[in-house]
Enzyme design. Structure first.
Site, PDB file in Angstrom:
ATOM      1  N   SER A 155       0.608  -1.262   0.155  1.00 56.19           N
ATOM      2  CA  SER A 155      -0.014   0.083  -0.213  1.00 56.19           C
ATOM      3  C   SER A 155       0.751   1.201  -0.026  1.00 56.19           C
ATOM      4  O   SER A 155       1.610   1.488  -0.811  1.00 56.19           O
ATOM      5  CB  SER A 155      -0.801  -0.274   1.234  1.00 56.19           C
ATOM      6  OG  SER A 155      -2.048   0.949   1.139  1.00 56.19           O
ATOM      7  N   ASP A 234     -10.241  -5.580  -3.282  1.00 62.97           N
ATOM      8  CA  ASP A 234      -9.419  -4.627  -2.540  1.00 62.97           C
ATOM      9  C   ASP A 234     -10.373  -3.287  -2.710  1.00 62.97           C
ATOM     10  O   ASP A 234     -10.419  -2.685  -3.880  1.00 62.97           O
ATOM     11  CB  ASP A 234      -8.038  -4.150  -2.975  1.00 62.97           C
ATOM     12  CG  ASP A 234      -7.238  -3.366  -2.198  1.00 62.97           C
ATOM     13  OD1 ASP A 234      -7.832  -2.307  -1.671  1.00 62.97           O
ATOM     14  OD2 ASP A 234      -6.068  -3.430  -2.232  1.00 62.97           O
ATOM     15  N   HIS A 267      -7.383  -6.173   0.728  1.00 61.90           N
ATOM     16  CA  HIS A 267      -6.274  -5.193   0.977  1.00 61.90           C
ATOM     17  C   HIS A 267      -5.335  -5.532   2.052  1.00 61.90           C
ATOM     18  O   HIS A 267      -4.301  -4.859   2.431  1.00 61.90           O
ATOM     19  CB  HIS A 267      -6.492  -3.652   1.282  1.00 61.90           C
ATOM     20  CG  HIS A 267      -5.593  -2.815   0.987  1.00 61.90           C
ATOM     21  ND1 HIS A 267      -4.983  -2.487  -0.408  1.00 61.90           N
ATOM     22  CD2 HIS A 267      -4.936  -1.789   1.745  1.00 61.90           C
ATOM     23  CE1 HIS A 267      -4.182  -1.584  -0.124  1.00 61.90           C
ATOM     24  NE2 HIS A 267      -3.891  -0.947   1.014  1.00 61.90           N
TER      25      HIS A 267
END
Length: 289
Positions: A155, A234, A267
């Site tokens: 991320s 996600d 995620h």
């Protein structure tokens, strides 16, 4: 490790050792924590030779413990003879007004760059810290190959891995990412952080945007290829991550990219733990050359 590094704890792990450290970071002006997994090849009687190392950059709200406690990477790292290094995600205790008011700016959200805007610029200097202080400290005090260092992340940390690899190709021999923020200049997370850390002049943002950095290149900086894994479930994919933009920039630059899409994965660290072995093997191949 040296006079400014304090060993906080050490834990036997798959024949190696998982350590947690605190040290005085000159570039940041504050104590910083980081973790190091040393594989058995250099732990047993301290008789082993040097091994390659991977730096992992964690995402928003995380710290130096997140990856090593959630990803399950040590078992394979021990087999491959890879050291794993995980720094914290930001300075702690800078006492910048408002630094803890939101989860995507300030504490735990450094975006791995050197801030140039006050009041952030005094302590939020993560790029210099990682590349010019922590990495030299580790390679000079542990049996790590300074010329065999890879970088990866998740991320915000995936953004950091891609941008630092592109900005410092002489330091990093391999790079990969899980669900990275690929075009921060064009997404809400990135625009918020870049405005605060770098200022309102958007022309300065491109130097810390993986897609923009790749778009400037006419040769591939990583001939062994870049690996990105992205979950199709996600919730941040369409608004924040934008991997297709990075894919297009890689195609124009002739940079080999393996962008893998995974149905049903979100995620979080269940996603990361599922595919972390592929990333370790990706780096091990390139770091052995």
């Amino acid at each position: 490790m040296n006079s400014t590094s304090q060993l906080l704890s050490a834990h036997a792990c798959f024949g190696g050792v998982q350590r947690f450290y605190l040290h005085t970071a000159r570039s940041i002006g504050l104590p910083m924590k980081y973790s190091v997994f040393l594989p058995p090849q250099i732990v047993i009687d301290d008789a082993g030779g040097k091994v390659p190392a991977l730096i992992y950059l964690a995402g928003l709200t995380c710290n130096e413990e997140t990856f090593v406690t959630k990803a399950g990477a040590q078992r394979l790292a021990a087999t491959l003879g890879l050291a794993l290094i995980a720094p914290d995600t930001s300075p702690r205790g800078a006492n910048v007004p408002g630094e803890a008011d939101s989860w995507d700016m300030g504490v735990g959200a450094s975006f791995y760059l050197d801030a140039v805007q006050a009041p952030w610029s005094k302590n939020y200097r993560m790029e210099t810290y990682l590349t010019a202080e922590l990495l030299p400290l580790l390679t000079s005090t542990l049996p790590l190959h300074a010329s065999r260092i890879g970088i990866f992340g998740h991320s915000m940390g995936g953004h950091g891995a891609l941008t630092l690899a592109l900005r410092h190709p002489a330091l990093f021999k391999s790079v990969s990412a899980f669900a990275p923020i690929c075009a921060p200049s064009q997404c809400p997370w990135g625009r918020k952080a870049f405005t605060g850390y770098l200022g309102a002049d958007e022309s300065a943002w491109a130097a810390h945007d993986a897609t923009a950095l790749m778009a400037r290149l006419d040769t591939a900086p990583y001939p062994g290829g870049i690996l990105i894994d992205q979950g199709l479930a996600d919730k941040f994919l369409s608004e924040q991550l934008m991997p297709r933009l990075f894919e297009a920039a890689c195609a124009r630059a002739g940079q080999a990219l393996q962008l893998r899409w995974h149905a049903g994965y979100d995620h979080g660290y269940y996603f990361i733990s599922t595919f972390v072995a592929d990333h370790l093997n990706h780096h091990a191949r390139q770091l052995s050359e």
